[in-house]
Design an enzyme around this catalytic site. Structure first.
Site: not given
Lengths: 770, 770
Positions: B352, B483, B596
């Site tokens: 992405w 994530e 993250k």
């Protein structure tokens, strides 16, 4: 599902040879004796699809971990149960052609596992491509009396010819595991040797240096021309005998197997030879007799009889037989792998299955030391469990026992299981409590149990955190027994069991402090235990943990947010998408409300005393329809709770599923091996389910019911040194004492005193829980 | 972190050779030209640690998936960018000894990447073990003008001896990928050939039959004795030349490289030869000149100038240089891998990242067709995305684009990413919107965009479910951009972007219906679209989705239950445990509140128009301190929002981190390759952050600020066909038009009309957002 096994109360019988069933039958007809196991591979050459499996207890291989995407904390290896050198081979050549059931015409094939005797037999007529026809019979056992011996009798009768038969018995070191992660072989063959009447082989694992020596010797009737041979991986003999029509050739193979686990490495070959030659001098029949006698002793204590339902009878004996083959409780280094000695899958031997399923079985059917050895196994791994905890960031001696292990080190590498399915810790703590309440061995707590409990409670105290939002302690990111949910928050079972652990540890600390202050002080010092601070924190957590609860339904929720899922029941799920883990992508499974195995109900089962019948029923009615039982460990717990809530036919349906899971191959996977640990669950579903066996406040209770189809069932129990038989028929429950002293039990919560060696009968109350 | 790269405004310079930095430098000094790329491996033999990397755009290998525990729906392969035959080799033997910088003494080593010219040069003096001393200079480029050509000039000057030098230029097919899952090699070498002045090699991938032909020819000054040679995997020449003290040997190697992606397989060798000989006949200097001219054109549109901060200047040019090397936008089959042509990691090319980071860069700095080709890439994969959706149980043409792909098929196999990090779908939809609003190419919607939007909206409509509990639509079991959370419920970013997709699809449907009813009907038929039912469901979902929100804090929550975590900020986290994914076990990461990469803030960045400055600031103040920026894609978004909320020095700090991530090796991983896609984010942090570039309601806006350290910065923008330069200094913003027509832009939300070819200056309002 496959239903080719013939029903019989004591035997497993396969009539007609079908190569498509060979791998399944190899599992179902497996033999073991606690020290070793052997799948029902053929003695003669078989070129069809087969999973060769010969396994030695405690001998494993640290196979380099295979992982797609590495995560910090993953273990370096997965401990594999190893397929070991094969000692069963007896290849047969008749007039120059190899006997191979894949290639010749087979008639009157019958394979039988006599569970009463622990014997595998097979007979068939075969017509080879060269036209010769023979009758063959093979009989095999792994001695329960002398667990380093395996014996085979193999007979061949020429039916339509006279000529030459070559018997080629050998030991084969050229073996491998199908599930080797990188296609490696695990054995080095150190030595092979053959002389006129015996062959031997020494094998060593490429890592960890486990060593096993094999020695086979043999007898054959009549004259024979023998040539010994060996290669770098094989040792055997070419035995040429004249074949005379109608005259039976009887070949007996005696194999001694000695492992470095039990003997000095240098003496292995000597011991294997001695075992083989001793067995030979005793003879097949005598060895067989001693073996059968040992099985008779085992059955005496652990058999369950069911009248009026041969499938149920066969099922339960099949389960009891296999657990007893797998673990005999003589060695605290051994444990019970989910597949026992029947396959490679799940590799590493020890899962929470042992504590949650197998220990209840052994507690009731075997002497206390059998269970104690399973507990000591975990006690000896405590230091490694503390190291494992430290690896994951826990401090102060907090222990997280591994999900899968052989030697105490974690082997599994899926983060959602390895790091998050932490409820295993509670099962290990509960087993200590369970052992003590069954055996009355209070000393165990001082000597071993308390250290384990402290380390586990320390883990729970760090694994929760205070939520400012909820004003409760929460446990985030776990996987409960229901593995169809991952990384969830506040799994009710996990939280509830953690509370139980904390409370039991506090109680145990106080008990030992009072009863054995020296040992108590020793433990405090050894563990740097701060009673005041730690116990007060544990109390604080135990009293303020978040337990997800739905007010409207008046039931505990499996986890936070469960009711945000689309609510469906399993009857809405078509058969063709089951098991869902073979048909759905993982996200879809996780999003669905469907439950793989008992989770909230597992907690209610374990901590049943806390809940009244109505509460249990409400939870059962909510969760059962959402449960797919796609774990073999699931139906038994549901069966017990169904019986507990007077749903006897539901309990029976679930019982059948668990007891014949492997015989009828419900999940289409029996070719990989049997579900050994869940077999103990099957036993539980009769004894605790229909028999209503419970231990409450130190007393043994029975609240029996009986399924419609059964006219009678009976089982044996040993409890705090008292042995008894419980028999239930349509009208009454009878308790027969085999004890030398009087004891009390409770039937339907009424106290009964049972005098030595007498039978007491009471009226059955089939609607006691209705 | 490593800081051995010397600061320079146009160059990357390494002085002193340190073998410990070799792999890092091989990444940092990589070259590419859109068609191929080459790590800065040495031409001469190098026996030290090195990651050989020669990559061809679009040529990949479906490497069999490695997985520990298989889950249904996992892909069978992971598409790997392949290390291809190496064409750069020029081994040198001097008086019989091999020149090898690992083995000899090196002085005056200097390696330079001239980013303005796209040239890699290297010079050093070496003293060999046999005592000879030479000066060597190497110069290399991958032609931007003729992207099937790679040229090297290599000179050697004997400094203290007279003797013999052997130059051994060859093409080497014996190459492998370090990350091959099962240690396989990916190439078959079909043919090798050498004659007096050229060598060639044809290689074919073992799967998928990609074929590449290489042909090298060369020149050398002075007399030489040449012997051609070839082996099964190698083709080269042994060129022996007399070495005369002080006399420079000049060797030029011209390589043509032709791939079956661009040519008929049978003609490849012919084309490669032609390319090589043409280049040789043009000569090194002419080829270099043409190459530099092409770079000049690229820089003209994409350069950013920063005055007063050489590190920042070097950083941004490094980023712009590498993105432009990686993707030139001429081929809709290509995309932009996270490591581009600089390493093997992350294998599959498309994430992405392309839509979320690279497209904003190309939209503003390149002609529309460059971005359009990236969009068409996804359009062509639509059918595979629908198939992927179907594989996961979605119906009715719902598409889930893969997380990682080469040809439209999913390659990744972590369930929490592959199946759950579904927000990638929105990025792909948003890119369509972004392209149209930047270029004004409304036709794209009819022709390509709408079909993609429908399929994506269908996915969202099925991915949510109605929660009876919340009386809202919920999206369960997702992984957001952050994530460090997996399988969470109601990720705010994912839900919010899904709503955006649904609304934009509805709006687009209505637009096309009105403007191009023929095409609309065609699409309705092709997709079996039911306007009434589907649009009404989409509206219903868009209006009733659950967006986690905390009332007390008045901010959106990253996901359900986030506030049950222990709340900490990153300054409480010691440096030695960072990055946490290298130090903590995964469960601990998941339980922690640490983020993250931008997640909620990512959504606020993308959909900024929906939020006022105060709201943005509140969210920034909450989430920024919890964010560790352990993804390279994180700091740029935070930098932009810091600038947006008048935290200029925070924005600057985050900018430096993103722009010099690789040069200074912040995450200690540059040896694996560069973070190509995040480089586009660096550009965004200047242009959108400090420059305050936005597109609102079809208009271009600038709300610039300037960091304390900078005296001036400037960049170019192309918007709906108008090119302009934006220059910001301490006092003013100046807009210079390069357009032939008048256009309007907004500065500090005030409409400005810019006449052709003039410069407009306005006062800087550094506190506009304060």
């Amino acid at each position: 599902m496959k239903t080719y096994i013939k029903s019989d109360s004591w035997k497993i019988i396969e009539e007609e040879f079908n190569p498509d069933n060979q791998r399944s039958s190899e599992s179902i007809f497996s033999l073991g004796n606690g020290q070793m196991g052997q799948r029902a591979n053929f003695e003669e050459k078989y070129s069809g699809s087969s999973l060769q499996g010969s396994y030695m207890a405690g001998v494993y291989y640290p196979d380099k971990t295979r992982v797609g995407w590495w995560k910090n904390g993953y273990p370096e290896y997965f401990a594999k149960v190893i397929n070991s050198p094969s000692w069963i081979n007896i290849h047969i050549r008749i007039n120059g052609e190899e006997l191979d059931l894949k290639k010749c015409k087979t008639e009157d094939f019958i394979r039988t596992l006599d569970m009463q005797k622990g014997l595998l037999t097979r007979s068939f007529n075969a017509t080879l491509n060269n036209g010769v026809k023979i009758k063959a019979e093979a009989s095999r056992f792994l001695s329960m009396n002398d667990p380093e011996c395996g014996l085979i009798k193999y007979t061949i009768t020429p039916l339509n010819f006279t000529g030459k038969i070559v018997v080629d018995p050998f030991i084969d070191g050229d073996v491998e595991n199908e599930d080797s992660n990188y296609g490696e072989k695990f054995w080095n063959i150190e030595e092979t040797k053959s002389d006129k009447d015996k062959s031997s082989l020494i094998a060593q694992t490429k890592k960890l240096d486990f060593k096993i020596a094999y020695c086979s010797t043999w007898t054959i009737n009549g004259t024979a021309d023998v040539k010994a041979y060996n290669t770098s991986v094989k040792a055997g003999s070419i035995i040429e005998v004249p074949a005379v029509e109608g005259k039976t050739i009887v070949f007996e193979k005696y194999t001694g197997i000695a492992s470095s686990l039990n003997h000095n490495s240098n003496s292995l070959l000597h011991i294997a030879e001695k075992k083989a030659t001793n067995a030979k001098s005793k003879g097949f029949d005598q060895m067989e007799k001693e073996h059968i006698n040992r099985w008779a002793e085992i059955w005496k204590q652990s058999d369950i009889k069911i009248e009026g339902d041969i499938k149920a009878q066969q099922g339960i004996r099949f389960n009891i037989f296999h657990i007893n083959q797998t673990y005999t409780g003589e060695d605290e280094r051994f444990n019970i792998g989910p597949k026992g000695f029947t396959g490679e899958k799940y590799g590493g031997s020890t899962y929470w299955d042992t504590e949650a399923y197998c220990i209840p079985f052994f507690l009731a059917t075997a002497p206390p030391h059998v269970t104690k050895n399973l507990l000591i196994y975990r006690y000896k791994h405590l230091q490694k469990a503390i190291e494992n905890g430290a690896k994951l960031g826990f401090t102060n001696g907090a222990a997280l026992y591994p999900m899968v292990t052989m030697n105490g080190e974690e082997c599994h590498n899926e983060w959602e299981i390895t790091f998050e399915e932490v409820h295993r810790n509670s099962a290990i703590a509960f087993a200590i409590y369970n052992y003590i309440r069954h055996t009355g061995d209070e000393q165990y707590l001082d000597k071993y149990g308390l250290e384990v409990l402290i380390a586990i409670s320390r883990f729970w105290a760090q694994r929760v955190n205070w939520s400012n939002k909820k004003k409760k302690y929460v446990m985030l990111g776990v996987t409960g027994p229901n593995e169809y949910e991952n990384n969830i928050n506040n799994n009710w079972y996990t939280n509830q069991m953690a509370v139980w652990c904390l409370n039991y540890t506090i109680e145990s600390l106080e008990k030992v402090k009072k009863s054995n202050s020296n040992r108590y002080n020793e433990i405090v010092e050894k563990t740097s235990f701060n009673f005041k601070e730690e116990v007060s924190l544990w109390n604080e957590i135990a009293n303020n943990i978040h337990l997800p609860y739905n007010k409207e339904l008046n039931i505990f929720m499996q986890q936070d947010g469960y009711m945000n899922k689309i609510q469906q029941t399993s009857d809405e799920l078509p058969q063709e998408v089951r098991p869902i883990n073979q048909h759905w992508s993982w996200d879809r499974i996780l999003r669905s409300c469907f439950i793989k195995q008992a989770d909230t109900l597992q907690g209610i089962y374990v901590l049943e005393d806390k809940f009244d019948t109505e509460t249990i029923r409400r939870h059962f009615d909510f969760y059962e329809p959402r449960t797919l039982h796609e774990s073999s460990l699931s139906p038994c717990v549901h069966s017990i709770l169904a019986a507990r809530t007077a749903k006897i036919e539901k309990a029976y349906e679930l019982y059948l599923r668990t007891s014949r899971l492997d015989i009828d191959d419900y999940n289409n996977e029996v070719h990989e091996g049997l579900h050994i640990t869940s077999m103990a669950g099957t036993w539980m579903s009769i004894v605790e389910g229909f028999g209503g066996k419970r231990v409450k406040e130190g007393n043994l209770h029975f609240n029996p019911v009986i399924p419609k189809k059964w006219s009678e069932f009976s089982f044996k129990i040993t409890f705090k040194g008292d042995d008894m038989q419980i028999k239930v028929d349509k009208d009454k429950i009878s308790i027969t004492s085999y004890s030398k002293k009087e004891f009390n039990i409770y039937v339907y919560d009424e106290k009964i005193t049972v005098k030595p060696q007498v039978t007491v009968s009471l009226k059955l109350k089939p609607n006691y829980y209705a």
